[in-house]
Design a protein around this motif. Structure first.
Motif, mmCIF file in Angstrom:
data_model
loop_
_atom_site.group_PDB
_atom_site.id
_atom_site.type_symbol
_atom_site.label_atom_id
_atom_site.label_comp_id
_atom_site.label_asym_id
_atom_site.label_seq_id
_atom_site.Cartn_x
_atom_site.Cartn_y
_atom_site.Cartn_z
ATOM 1 N N LEU A 58 16.483 -3.315 8.162
ATOM 2 C CA LEU A 58 15.354 -4.122 8.631
ATOM 3 C C LEU A 58 14.062 -3.615 8.011
ATOM 4 N N ASP A 81 22.089 -1.115 12.804
ATOM 5 C CA ASP A 81 21.188 -2.256 12.994
ATOM 6 C C ASP A 81 19.821 -1.995 12.386
ATOM 7 N N ASP A 124 8.305 -3.050 9.704
ATOM 8 C CA ASP A 124 7.433 -3.632 10.729
ATOM 9 C C ASP A 124 8.189 -4.394 11.816
ATOM 10 N N VAL A 125 9.472 -4.631 11.646
ATOM 11 C CA VAL A 125 10.252 -5.383 12.641
ATOM 12 C C VAL A 125 10.300 -4.634 13.974
ATOM 13 N N ASP A 126 10.552 -3.344 13.937
ATOM 14 C CA ASP A 126 10.593 -2.566 15.180
ATOM 15 C C ASP A 126 9.256 -2.629 15.906
ATOM 16 N N GLU A 127 8.168 -2.560 15.143
ATOM 17 C CA GLU A 127 6.842 -2.621 15.755
ATOM 18 C C GLU A 127 6.606 -3.979 16.408
ATOM 19 N N ARG A 128 6.987 -5.046 15.720
ATOM 20 C CA ARG A 128 6.798 -6.390 16.279
ATOM 21 C C ARG A 128 7.673 -6.596 17.521
ATOM 22 N N LEU A 129 8.914 -6.114 17.497
ATOM 23 C CA LEU A 129 9.788 -6.223 18.667
ATOM 24 C C LEU A 129 9.207 -5.472 19.855
ATOM 25 N N GLU A 130 8.691 -4.306 19.624
ATOM 26 C CA GLU A 130 8.108 -3.516 20.702
ATOM 27 C C GLU A 130 6.905 -4.234 21.309
ATOM 28 N N ARG A 131 6.055 -4.824 20.475
ATOM 29 C CA ARG A 131 4.907 -5.588 20.986
ATOM 30 C C ARG A 131 5.376 -6.782 21.823
ATOM 31 N N MET A 132 6.447 -7.443 21.385
ATOM 32 C CA MET A 132 6.966 -8.605 22.122
ATOM 33 C C MET A 132 7.506 -8.176 23.486
ATOM 34 N N ARG A 133 8.141 -7.019 23.538
ATOM 35 C CA ARG A 133 8.695 -6.520 24.809
ATOM 36 C C ARG A 133 7.599 -6.183 25.808
#
Length: 85
Positions: free
Chosen positions: A71, A67, A74-83
């Motif tokens: 990607l 997965d 920066d996707v992992d960083e944005r997902l972490e901020r959303m969580r």
């Protein structure tokens, strides 16, 4: 050749397999066999379940790697901020 022996309760085997169990009523013998078989099947299924759980965890690890392979960084960083919000 062993021709027969005594059980601890004093009954004897005839050397041909007839024992206390052999003299029990058919339904009792059947019930005892069913309980024994059920216990064996349960142990077998528990072993299979453990193996399936191990394979499932390995598949999850591989899927997580796959997965993240394609990607953008920066996707992992944005997902972490959303969580966190």
């Amino acid at each position: 050749m062993l021709r027969g022996w005594r059980w601890s309760d004093g009954t004897r085997s005839d050397g041909m397999g007839t024992t206390v169990l052999g003299r029990m009523p058919g339904p009792v013998r059947l019930a005892m066999e069913m309980v024994t078989q059920e216990a064996q099947e349960r142990r077998a299924l528990e072993g299979e379940l453990h193996e399936l759980e191990t394979r499932w965890r390995e598949a999850e690890e591989i899927a997580a790697i796959a997965d993240g392979m394609f990607l953008p960084a920066d996707v992992d960083e944005r997902l972490e901020r959303m969580r966190q919000t």
